[in-house]
Scaffold this active site. Sequence first.
Site, PDB file in Angstrom:
ATOM      1  CG  ASP A 180      43.554  42.320 -14.211  1.00  0.00           C
ATOM      2  OD1 ASP A 180      43.608  42.069 -15.429  1.00  0.00           O
ATOM      3  OD2 ASP A 180      44.510  42.126 -13.432  1.00  0.00           O
ATOM      4  CD  GLU A 217      48.601  41.512 -17.534  1.00  0.00           C
ATOM      5  OE1 GLU A 217      49.702  41.483 -18.128  1.00  0.00           O
ATOM      6  OE2 GLU A 217      48.215  42.509 -16.856  1.00  0.00           O
TER       7      GLU A 217
END
Length: 355
Positions: free
Chosen positions: A70, A128
Amino acid sequence: MLDLTQDVRDLTAAIVDIESVSGAEKALADEVERALTALPHLKVTRSGETVVARTEQGHAERVLIAGHLDTVPLAGNLPSRVEGDLLYGCGTSDMKAGVAVALRLAATVPATGPAPVRDVTYVFYDCEEIEAERNGLTRVAREHPDWLEADFAVLMEPTDGVIEGGCQGTLRAEVTVTGRRSHSARSWFGVNAIHGIEPVLARLNAYEARRPVVDGLEYHEGLNAVGVRGGVAGNVIPDVCVVTVNYRFAPDLTLEAAQEHVREVFDGFAVSFTDGAPAARPGLTHPVAAAFTAAVGGTPRAKLGWTDVARFSALGVPAVNYGPGDPNLAHQQGEYVSLPKIVESERAMRNWLHM
């Protein structure tokens, strides 16, 4: 569609151009799973948008290489573009260049031919950059802890090509000062809680941060105010004011010891803790870590910040941060990564897997 046989620089650009803001990683996770499943020497599993691939050759050692898929929200910085030796775009540094290196290794360090000397688990995970409870590693550790078993782990965090050992712990606390409310026209009937935070700020200004050496690496702690909350109305003397402090502590302290230290600093005030995450020791004392250091070269340094190596440490897996991105460029609109650094990272990691 991702082609894992292409040059790592081109692969990085291809990964960057698949938008994967936190919570919306499915398109990239699908491509990663498809590309890895096509490789016969890997066993591929998936949990949500986290993809795990393993070699299973029966080696005595297993290492884990992880990277998050991400990115932070876009800032008009897609598609990617190349200018000279730099690749610009959202997530180039943090940490799609590291993901590209890991994917290249997964595809081109096969179980046949010049075989690696240790088994490898590759983990590509989601969420994350946002709240911890959504982090893909947290979910996998809870639901499939065996997927993360290893002797040593490398998290492909941006470190500018330098090994960064362990990470600092972090906690946030609220220091509350109370007073007595009154009308501001008759302030002498009250006690102003905002004025009362002066000794709290004085202690912070006088605070001398520790710089302990842990397993040969120097960490630099910090205790700082990061917010002040107080006030009732424009004509009211406030009876409560809260100073939010953030303590970044070295891995020679447990989270509980760090909390106790904050209580000691603000002795006499009400202190409550709103969140916290433990630190992780450098992870450089294991023999396989020594081989990694020899392959990468340079002088390892302490990680000044919190990363997911702490999650591996909590599982009993020593871990380090290492990646081609520059941490100082992370989350910036003009984020970029050095193309030569990506190539060097792939070379170093490949050498390590064969040492």
